[in-house]
Design an enzyme around this catalytic site. Sequence first.
Site, short mmCIF file in Angstrom:
data_model
loop_
_atom_site.label_atom_id
_atom_site.label_comp_id
_atom_site.label_asym_id
_atom_site.label_seq_id
_atom_site.Cartn_x
_atom_site.Cartn_y
_atom_site.Cartn_z
N ARG A 72 0.90 -1.16 0.00
CA ARG A 72 0.00 0.00 0.00
C ARG A 72 0.94 1.21 0.00
O ARG A 72 1.35 1.68 1.06
CB ARG A 72 -0.88 -0.01 1.25
N ASP A 127 -12.16 -8.74 -0.54
CA ASP A 127 -13.32 -8.03 0.03
C ASP A 127 -14.55 -8.02 -0.89
O ASP A 127 -15.66 -7.82 -0.41
CB ASP A 127 -12.94 -6.58 0.37
N LYS A 211 -32.16 -24.60 22.46
CA LYS A 211 -31.10 -25.37 23.14
C LYS A 211 -29.84 -25.47 22.28
O LYS A 211 -29.28 -26.53 22.04
CB LYS A 211 -31.60 -26.77 23.48
N GLU A 220 -15.53 -7.89 10.08
CA GLU A 220 -14.49 -7.12 10.77
C GLU A 220 -14.86 -5.62 10.82
O GLU A 220 -15.73 -5.17 10.09
CB GLU A 220 -13.13 -7.30 10.11
N ARG A 250 -6.61 -14.94 3.29
CA ARG A 250 -5.99 -14.32 2.13
C ARG A 250 -5.01 -15.23 1.38
O ARG A 250 -4.65 -14.95 0.24
CB ARG A 250 -5.26 -13.05 2.56
O1 F6P Z 1 -8.39 -5.52 1.54
C1 F6P Z 1 -8.08 -6.81 1.91
C2 F6P Z 1 -7.91 -6.91 3.38
O2 F6P Z 1 -7.46 -8.22 3.70
C3 F6P Z 1 -9.13 -6.54 4.20
O3 F6P Z 1 -10.06 -7.57 4.27
C4 F6P Z 1 -8.49 -6.20 5.53
O4 F6P Z 1 -9.29 -5.28 6.23
C5 F6P Z 1 -7.19 -5.55 5.11
O5 F6P Z 1 -6.91 -6.03 3.81
C6 F6P Z 1 -6.01 -5.85 5.98
O6 F6P Z 1 -4.98 -5.05 5.51
P1 F6P Z 1 -3.46 -5.21 5.87
O7 F6P Z 1 -2.91 -6.34 5.04
O8 F6P Z 1 -2.87 -3.91 5.48
O9 F6P Z 1 -3.38 -5.52 7.33
#
Ligand code: F6P
Length: 320
Positions: A72, A127, A211, A220, A250
């Site tokens: 990122r 996502d 029950k 999340e 992932r």
């Molecule tokens: O966008 C994919 C994702 O795995 C989301 O589901 C999660 O909130 C986020 O990335 C986690 O990001 P990072 O890898 O930056 O912790």
Amino acid sequence: MKRILVLTSGGDCSGMNAYLKALAKLCKKNGIKLFASMYGFQGLVENSITSFEYDDLGEIQNLGGSVIKTSRSKDFVTQKGFEQALANLKSWNFDCVVVVGGNGSTKGAYDLSIAGVNVLAVPATIDNDLAYTDTTLGYDTACQNALDAVVKIKQTMETCDRGTIIEVMGRHCSDIAVHTAILADADMIITKQKSFESILKRVDDLINFEKKNPLIVVQENILNVNELAKYLEEHTKKEFRATVIGYLQRGGAPTVNDNLLAIQFATKTVELIESAVYNVAVGEIDGKIIATKLKEAIITKQYSKKLLEIFAKYSNTPID
Ligand code: F6P
């Protein structure tokens, strides 16, 4: 000979490698020279660009993650970093940049297109939060991974007569939670802010009248599942345990569906390159592979209407 650059960006997902392999294979077949930017947009800023050949790739289609890495990039979103990326791109003289990633990456692709770069975007995120496409690379695998984990956890919790709370990923989109919860036959799906008191009311009903050892799936970024487990344990006569499945969702080999989708997305990418149609995002609607203008492809969604419609006809589990 056309010169194309590919990059993977944002949270990685299963299917990225399958896409890269398919793209490399089709580029070779069509006489297109392929390059890769390492670590996504960061590679553009740092000029970390390398040639990318089908013959060097091996069996990567069955591996999770991305062999060309991802990040990122904090630099790319600054003016200085963006301008550096543009200058580097100019020196390489590519016909097109292919951006593989989720919503942040698609926005990055759009920004490049506004700056005059020919761009194609390919949706890859667990996502499934891009509104223009029914599905994204990695989403099917993430749902399968989450379901496998829930099924295993449920077995031990049932045996110990415990209530179970499971948090799944999805950022701000409820699709993984809904998909997983319905297929695991969960009793509650929490996708919005809710008071612990109102959750307790439903849990009490489940325990007293049915029950049950309730199974609650939580999206999340909604609530603290460990605090919820503690609260429910204190206010019922039942033990509760919480599990955050996290990054397990992932990784791993892509499912057959994701692998096939990767090939279809790569095929569409090369068709677009061959016809010099740029600044669109590849996607899938009703089983058809489509291309949508980048400007429309950056819109996100919080849930898939089609998914909710499928489950509404089938399940009584409330989606809160
Ligand atoms: O966008 C994919 C994702 O795995 C989301 O589901 C999660 O909130 C986020 O990335 C986690 O990001 P990072 O890898 O930056 O912790």
